[in-house]
Design a protein around this motif. Structure first.
Motif, mmCIF file in Angstrom:
data_model
loop_
_atom_site.group_PDB
_atom_site.id
_atom_site.type_symbol
_atom_site.label_atom_id
_atom_site.label_comp_id
_atom_site.label_asym_id
_atom_site.label_seq_id
_atom_site.Cartn_x
_atom_site.Cartn_y
_atom_site.Cartn_z
ATOM 1 N N ALA A 48 -8.823 22.253 -6.283
ATOM 2 C CA ALA A 48 -9.728 21.122 -6.529
ATOM 3 C C ALA A 48 -9.002 19.929 -7.117
ATOM 4 C CB ALA A 48 -10.862 21.563 -7.455
ATOM 5 N N PHE A 52 -10.191 16.170 -6.242
ATOM 6 C CA PHE A 52 -11.096 15.567 -7.204
ATOM 7 C C PHE A 52 -10.351 15.177 -8.488
ATOM 8 C CE2 PHE A 52 -13.455 18.575 -4.577
ATOM 9 C CZ PHE A 52 -14.513 17.790 -4.128
ATOM 10 N N SER A 53 -10.981 14.320 -9.268
ATOM 11 C CA SER A 53 -10.433 13.901 -10.563
ATOM 12 C C SER A 53 -11.449 14.222 -11.653
ATOM 13 C CB SER A 53 -10.139 12.400 -10.569
ATOM 14 O OG SER A 53 -9.329 12.021 -9.482
ATOM 15 N N ARG A 54 -11.000 14.117 -12.899
ATOM 16 C CA ARG A 54 -11.873 14.345 -14.053
ATOM 17 C C ARG A 54 -11.836 13.119 -14.955
ATOM 18 N NH1 ARG A 54 -9.526 20.486 -14.273
ATOM 19 N NH2 ARG A 54 -7.608 19.376 -13.806
ATOM 20 N N TRP A 90 -13.771 6.330 -3.861
ATOM 21 C CA TRP A 90 -13.871 7.662 -3.261
ATOM 22 C C TRP A 90 -13.057 7.669 -1.974
ATOM 23 C CZ3 TRP A 90 -15.737 11.377 -6.199
ATOM 24 C CH2 TRP A 90 -16.592 11.040 -7.236
ATOM 25 N N THR A 104 -22.824 14.428 -11.539
ATOM 26 C CA THR A 104 -21.955 15.583 -11.768
ATOM 27 C C THR A 104 -22.478 16.450 -12.902
ATOM 28 O OG1 THR A 104 -19.983 14.426 -10.972
ATOM 29 C CG2 THR A 104 -19.631 16.277 -12.466
ATOM 30 N N PHE A 155 -14.696 18.556 -12.872
ATOM 31 C CA PHE A 155 -14.362 17.633 -11.797
ATOM 32 C C PHE A 155 -15.561 16.758 -11.464
ATOM 33 C CE2 PHE A 155 -11.301 21.074 -11.054
ATOM 34 C CZ PHE A 155 -10.124 20.345 -10.941
ATOM 35 N N ILE A 157 -17.802 14.551 -9.022
ATOM 36 C CA ILE A 157 -18.147 14.451 -7.609
ATOM 37 C C ILE A 157 -19.043 13.238 -7.395
ATOM 38 C CG2 ILE A 157 -17.908 16.925 -7.182
ATOM 39 C CD1 ILE A 157 -20.981 17.122 -7.379
ATOM 40 N N SER A 158 -19.157 12.814 -6.148
ATOM 41 C CA SER A 158 -19.951 11.621 -5.855
ATOM 42 C C SER A 158 -21.397 11.989 -5.579
ATOM 43 C CB SER A 158 -19.372 10.893 -4.637
ATOM 44 O OG SER A 158 -19.548 11.673 -3.471
ATOM 45 N N TYR A 170 -19.137 21.888 0.789
ATOM 46 C CA TYR A 170 -17.809 21.580 0.244
ATOM 47 C C TYR A 170 -16.746 22.396 0.974
ATOM 48 C CZ TYR A 170 -19.841 18.832 -3.509
ATOM 49 O OH TYR A 170 -20.502 17.857 -4.210
ATOM 50 N N GLY A 178 -13.425 13.214 -2.703
ATOM 51 C CA GLY A 178 -13.112 13.007 -4.104
ATOM 52 C C GLY A 178 -12.433 11.681 -4.357
ATOM 53 N N THR A 179 -11.846 11.570 -5.555
ATOM 54 C CA THR A 179 -11.044 10.400 -5.918
ATOM 55 C C THR A 179 -9.606 10.812 -6.189
ATOM 56 O OG1 THR A 179 -11.635 10.686 -8.250
ATOM 57 C CG2 THR A 179 -13.006 9.178 -6.947
#
Length: 521
Positions: A48, A52-54, A90, A104, A155, A157-158, A170, A178-179
């Motif tokens: 992930a 994705f980013s946090r 994104w 999220t 993470f 999500i959009s 997913y 993700g970003t």
């Protein structure tokens, strides 16, 4: 043993030839899903992290770093303000905003059929206030100094891709937008995940144009693939291959003290008819023996941890009596690894009403942790010698994790990495009383419950002063280990091996990711 490869530090400016812009990682365990909120397991998070980013990221020593949030600060005892990074897109080109964070936080604790999710990280969040598209104020139920640490595990999500999306959406890639530094190219469950570079990544362009997370569960095959040049790096380096690899001029090793405890967890959900537990004649026992703390202590002191670390793990692990390794914040020095005492174990079993012992099936994954099935087999031999005749059931990780979440095992071998670097993470998630509404016990497959310990954890996580909080967490550890909530065995030393020409920044959280690899001089 905290160390980062000097080659990695020197490598970031090294240009890659066109033919070397692809990276293949040979991983020992598969991600069970690409849904970043489905299962809080290291392989899932490793995959992930590419997509994705946090809000808050973590470095190799699990220290919080700015991510989608540029900065954060408490503005009162129960309110934190997060300033989001402007200009983040994104993968489909749409803007990242505070509303995506709100979405999220609504979804992450509520993923259907999750075998162990992320609710524990959001349990203290009471509401999220959107001040403007790039400013959030997160309100907590009580003072919560660990909020930034907690959010480094969730993470983002959009809303536009995730609204109404299922876990399968997913996995198929439809919602996996993700970003992160890489976009998803393809996913073959249990075999490989392919990524391509996100040139618009806010953190800077990665050197690898394409990256592959390839699952090679067999230890020997993983090592052979590296030496043959079929992969560029491998994780979970087999301990039996370490000496050979140290002599191999085409290979480099990268190690760091890990945070993962390998432990045993019993079933607390049943009063009788525990799966795989019988008397010596094979008949069901009238009561669940694991509910008696004397039995749990007997099983603990019936294990020779030094032998496991030295012989089974071949020096790649250190015996443990709690869920943190020495040197980490809130490690309790007054809770050492229990001494091996087979005679004492037999006495405790007799006191508990089992002078002749009983029979158990110990279930273990056989492709998740280094030497997992071998460790279980060694424990089985030790327990058999104290009168608990033990058989091994070894399963692939995908099957093991799903069945463990349904409480189908009487006792099992598992692993837990306290990658927050402090004690409350495990206390909330793997031994905290299971409560979906309170978002506690998300990974407590044994369903151990100790309300007094839960109350201590709540007190600790609401204590702002670091020293005072640590003292309370020491109490938490001692209480849980006195009650033998789980049976810790040892902590792993994390090892990666790379082909010559690739450097890797070893991570305490075990994460295997292309972003930690660079060309070496």
């Amino acid at each position: 043993m905290r160390r980062t490869s000097l080659a990695f530090l020197l490598a970031s400016s090294v240009a890659l030839p066109a033919a070397a812009q692809n990276l293949t990682m040979g991983a020992g365990a598969p991600a069970t899903s690409l849904d970043p909120h489905f299962f809080n397991a290291a392989p899932n998070s490793s995959v992930a992290a590419h997509i994705f980013s946090r809000l808050v990221e973590r470095d190799a020593q699990v220290r919080p770093q700015p991510g989608l949030a540029e900065s954060w600060r408490p503005i009162s005892e129960t309110v934190w303000e997060f300033k989001l990074r402007p200009g983040v897109k994104w993968h489909d080109g749409r803007d990242f905003t505070a509303d995506d964070v709100v979405f999220t936080f609504e979804r992450a604790p509520n993923v259907p059929n999750s075998p162990g999710g992320f609710g524990g990280f959001l349990r203290m969040v009471s509401r999220v206030e959107v001040v403007d598209p790039l400013t959030l104020r997160i309100h907590t139920r009580a003072p919560h100094p660990l909020l930034p640490v907690d959010l480094s595990y969730v993470f983002i999500i959009s809303r536009h891709a995730g609204q109404g999306a299922s876990t399968e959406d997913y996995n198929s890639g439809r919602a996996a937008i993700g970003t992160g530094p890489y976009r998803l190219r393809s996913n073959t469950p249990g075999e490989r995940v392919d990524f391509e570079r996100n040139d618009a990544y806010y953190g800077g362009r990665e050197p690898w144009a394409r990256a592959t997370y390839r699952v090679i569960a067999n230890d020997s095959a993983r090592t052979a693939a590296l030496i043959a040049g079929d992969v560029d790096l491998i994780d979970q380096v087999p301990s039996s291959d370490l000496e050979r690899l140290r002599r191999e001029t085409r290979v480099a090793l990268h190690q760091i003290q890990g945070l993962r405890m390998i432990y045993l967890q019993a079933d607390f959900t049943r009063t009788a008819n525990v799966p795989g537990v019988t008397d010596n004649a094979g008949q069901p026992l009238p009561a669940n023996p694991f509910l008696d703390v004397r039995v749990r202590r007997a099983l603990s002191i019936g294990v020779n941890r030094e032998a496991l670390a030295e012989r089974v793990m071949e020096g790649t692990a250190a015996p443990s009596g709690q869920w943190l390794p020495p040197g980490v914040y809130s490690y309790n020095p007054d809770v050492p690894p229990p001494a091996f005492d087979p005679d004492g174990a037999r006495r405790l079993l007799a006191e508990a009403g089992y002078p002749q012992g009983f029979r158990v099936v110990l279930t273990t994954p056989n492709d998740r942790y280094p030497n997992d099935a071998r460790t279980a087999q060694a424990v089985a031999q030790m327990w058999t010698r104290i009168g608990v005749r033990t058989e091994i059931q070894a399963l692939p990780w995908t099957s093991f994790s799903a069945r463990a979440a349904r409480q189908e095992f009487g006792i099992r071998l598992a692993g837990w990495g306290s990658s927050t670097g402090e004690a409350s993470y495990a206390a909330i998630n793997i031994i905290g009383t299971y409560n979906r509404e309170q978002r506690r016990g998300a990974s407590n497959s044994g369903r151990y419950s100790n309300p007094a310990m839960d109350a201590l954890v709540d007190r600790a996580t609401a204590t702002l002063d670091d020293e005072a909080r640590e003292r309370v967490l020491h109490e938490v550890i001692k209480m849980a280990m006195d009650d033998q909530a789980v049976v810790p065995l040892f902590h792993l030393i994390n090892t990666w091996a790379t082909r010559r020409g690739v450097a890797y920044e070893a991570r305490m959280d075990e994460s295997t990711r292309a972003m930690a690899a660079r060309a070496a001089q």
